[in-house]
Design a protein around this motif. Structure first.
Motif, short mmCIF file in Angstrom:
data_model
loop_
_atom_site.label_atom_id
_atom_site.label_comp_id
_atom_site.label_asym_id
_atom_site.label_seq_id
_atom_site.Cartn_x
_atom_site.Cartn_y
_atom_site.Cartn_z
N GLN A 62 46.16 13.00 22.68
CA GLN A 62 47.33 13.74 23.10
C GLN A 62 47.79 13.33 24.50
O GLN A 62 48.97 13.06 24.74
CB GLN A 62 47.02 15.24 23.07
N ALA A 63 46.86 13.30 25.44
CA ALA A 63 47.21 13.00 26.82
C ALA A 63 47.77 11.58 26.99
O ALA A 63 48.59 11.33 27.87
CB ALA A 63 45.99 13.19 27.72
N ASP A 64 47.34 10.67 26.14
CA ASP A 64 47.80 9.29 26.24
C ASP A 64 49.27 9.15 25.85
O ASP A 64 50.01 8.35 26.42
CB ASP A 64 46.96 8.38 25.34
N ILE A 65 49.69 9.94 24.84
CA ILE A 65 51.06 9.81 24.32
C ILE A 65 52.02 10.77 25.00
O ILE A 65 53.16 10.43 25.30
CB ILE A 65 51.06 10.04 22.80
N ALA A 66 51.55 11.99 25.27
CA ALA A 66 52.44 13.03 25.79
C ALA A 66 53.12 12.60 27.08
O ALA A 66 54.29 12.93 27.33
CB ALA A 66 51.65 14.32 26.00
N LYS A 67 52.43 11.84 27.92
CA LYS A 67 53.01 11.45 29.20
C LYS A 67 54.04 10.33 29.07
O LYS A 67 54.77 10.05 30.01
CB LYS A 67 51.89 11.01 30.15
N LEU A 68 54.10 9.72 27.88
CA LEU A 68 55.03 8.60 27.69
C LEU A 68 56.42 9.06 27.26
O LEU A 68 57.41 8.36 27.51
CB LEU A 68 54.47 7.64 26.64
N ILE A 69 56.50 10.21 26.58
CA ILE A 69 57.77 10.67 26.02
C ILE A 69 57.96 12.14 26.35
O ILE A 69 57.13 12.98 25.98
CB ILE A 69 57.82 10.47 24.49
N ASP A 70 59.04 12.45 27.02
CA ASP A 70 59.31 13.83 27.40
C ASP A 70 59.58 14.69 26.17
O ASP A 70 60.18 14.24 25.19
CB ASP A 70 60.52 13.90 28.33
N SER A 71 59.16 15.93 26.24
CA SER A 71 59.46 16.89 25.17
C SER A 71 60.93 17.25 25.21
O SER A 71 61.52 17.36 26.29
CB SER A 71 58.60 18.14 25.36
N GLN A 72 61.52 17.44 24.02
CA GLN A 72 62.93 17.78 23.93
C GLN A 72 63.10 18.95 22.97
O GLN A 72 62.23 19.22 22.14
CB GLN A 72 63.75 16.58 23.42
N PRO A 73 64.23 19.66 23.04
CA PRO A 73 64.46 20.77 22.10
C PRO A 73 64.61 20.24 20.68
O PRO A 73 65.09 19.12 20.47
CB PRO A 73 65.75 21.40 22.62
N TYR A 74 64.20 21.05 19.72
CA TYR A 74 64.28 20.66 18.32
C TYR A 74 65.53 21.27 17.67
O TYR A 74 66.06 22.29 18.15
CB TYR A 74 63.03 21.12 17.56
N PRO A 75 66.00 20.68 16.59
CA PRO A 75 67.15 21.26 15.88
C PRO A 75 66.78 22.62 15.30
O PRO A 75 65.60 22.94 15.10
CB PRO A 75 67.42 20.25 14.76
N SER A 76 67.77 23.41 15.00
CA SER A 76 67.58 24.63 14.22
C SER A 76 67.56 24.24 12.75
O SER A 76 68.25 23.31 12.33
CB SER A 76 68.69 25.62 14.49
N PHE A 77 66.75 24.96 11.95
CA PHE A 77 66.56 24.60 10.55
C PHE A 77 66.91 25.75 9.63
O PHE A 77 66.89 26.92 10.02
CB PHE A 77 65.12 24.18 10.30
N ALA A 78 67.18 25.39 8.39
CA ALA A 78 67.36 26.37 7.31
C ALA A 78 66.51 25.94 6.13
O ALA A 78 66.36 24.73 5.86
CB ALA A 78 68.82 26.45 6.89
N ARG A 79 65.92 26.91 5.44
CA ARG A 79 65.22 26.63 4.18
C ARG A 79 66.22 26.79 3.06
O ARG A 79 66.88 27.83 2.94
CB ARG A 79 64.05 27.60 4.00
N VAL A 80 66.38 25.74 2.26
CA VAL A 80 67.40 25.75 1.22
C VAL A 80 66.78 25.50 -0.15
O VAL A 80 65.71 24.91 -0.26
CB VAL A 80 68.49 24.68 1.49
#
Length: 430
Positions: free
Chosen positions: A6-24
């Motif tokens: 986790q620590a190796d990858i997390a620092k490479l790419i910033d966290s971003q907001p996720y889309p809103s979803f619907a179950r269809v």
């Protein structure tokens, strides 16, 4: 093999907001046979058993996974053959599946509930083959192999589903001819078939080998099955051995029209919870994801999916992760499920090596999704077109981002709005 933590990858790419979803839910109209087993009995009656001597043995080739009611259909076929005074023998017709071993193929049949006790007939799972002939496919000499267990019987029939293939498009794809040539060719026959098919094309190879087998084998016929969007039986038809190539294309068109697909062709990211051989020969149905990745056929123009995240394997595939190479990213949980011996046996026999490649491995869902969304380029949660499915077979209910929902809202029903969250890195919809 060690993968980044986790620590190796997390620092490479910033966290971003996720889309809103619907179950269809998606429920296109289809046709289903009301009484499949009665249909099996009436269709078996159409085969030319009168040409056999009383007490003759009949090899019944079976083994394709993911077929609705397959154990019941095989058992009903066995009963119908016995009632006519003949002796059925079940022969696994699955090429190199099960690690290309007799024990492995018995295990696959057992997972389908096809056992001697359940079916009421002996199972001869020998991997031995006999060479019937050499045929020329557009100038390429190809040996024709056939299962010894089937060849020793007085007559041969096969049971298989007719459906679009995962490696190519043509007038003949998956069905009775493929079961006869590849399935009953066992590992040697499957390898010889794929070697020639990669060079000269699948359809010419199937047709040439089918004709050669028909010349040397007492081919009684086959039971062709077609399933609808819900993976329920829509067609059961007995076809004489002389008409496989003639009737197959018509049933294929029916199968193509009713197969399970998504109601959209343009997707940025497709998340697939599970892949497996019982779902598709390629782990994920290539007609759903739009990727063949074979050297002799271009990928379909549609659907067009930019990235695929495969989260894991089904229990039923028993570690055979053939098809994981069709994904662009996976997670450690999927790698831990892999049985590379089974995966490689499948990929090396078919010659479709790309399907056994290992994509980048993230430690968990949270990092895998962060990596995938970043790789889309110019990511915007308001416009990202994301679909999240259980597998490529069960498509009557799935999740979509708001941007994708706008395109398909006339074809699906919204069950509820959901939010993507994570529990110790594992994705949850709440």
């Amino acid at each position: 093999m060690e993968f980044p933590e986790q620590a190796d990858i997390a620092k490479l790419i910033d966290s971003q907001p996720y889309p809103s979803f619907a179950r269809v839910s998606y429920e296109p109209a289809t046709e289903t046979i009301a009484d499949p087993l009665e249909t099996v009995r009436s269709e078996v009656d159409r085969l030319a058993f009168e040409e056999l001597e009383p007490g003759s043995t009949v090899a019944v080739g079976v083994g394709s996974r993911g077929i609705h009611l397959i154990a019941d259909i095989v058992a009903e076929t066995v009963t119908a053959i016995e009632e006519r005074g003949f002796a059925p023998i079940i022969v696994p017709a699955m090429g190199s599946h099960g690690g290309a071993t007799s024990e492995g193929q018995r295990e696959i049949l057992a997972a389908l509930d096809i056992t001697e006790d359940r079916i009421g007939a002996p199972i001869d799972a020998r991997m031995d083959v006999a060479k019937l002939d050499d045929v020329s496919v557009d100038g390429t000499e190809t040996p024709v192999y056939f299962a010894t267990a089937a060849l020793e019987a007085d007559a041969v029939m096969v049971i298989n589903r007719v459906k679009p293939h995962t490696n190519f498009t043509g007038r003949i794809e998956s069905g009775l001819c493929k079961m006869l040539t590849v399935g009953l060719g066992k590992q040697q026959g499957a390898q010889a078939f794929h070697s020639t098919a990669l060079a000269e094309g699948y359809v010419p190879t199937i047709e040439s080998l089918t004709a050669a087998i028909r010349e040397s084998v007492p081919l009684l016929g086959g039971l062709a099955l077609v399933e609808n969007f819900y993976e329920e039986t829509g067609v059961i038809e007995a076809i004489p051995g002389s008409a496989f190539e003639e009737r197959g294309p018509e049933l294929l068109e029916r199968a193509r029209a009713e197969m399970a697909t998504l109601p959209v062709d343009d997707i940025d990211l497709l998340v697939v919870d599970e892949l497996g051989k019982e779902i598709s020969g390629a782990g994920m149905d290539t007609n759903v994801i739009g990727r063949y990745q074979v050297i002799n056929a271009p990928d379909p123009e549609t659907p067009a999916i930019d990235l695929i995240y495969a989260r894991g394997l089904t229990d039923e595939t028993s570690g055979n992760g053939n098809g994981i190479g069709l994904a662009d990213i996976t997670r450690r949980a999927a790698v831990d499920q892999l049985d590379l011996r089974k995966t490689y046996a499948n990929a090396l026999t078919s010659g479709s090596l790309a399907k056994a490649k290992l994509p980048p491995v993230a430690p968990n869902d949270e990092l895998a999704l962060r990596v995938a969304l970043n790789a889309l380029g110019g990511y915007d949660p308001e416009t990202a077109r994301v679909a999240w499915i259980e597998n490529t077979t069960d498509l009557d209910e799935f999740y979509v981002s708001d941007a994708l929902l706008e395109d398909i809202e006339d074809e699906v029903a919204v069950r509820n709005r959901v939010q993507l969250t994570f529990d110790d890195g594992t994705a949850l919809f709440e």
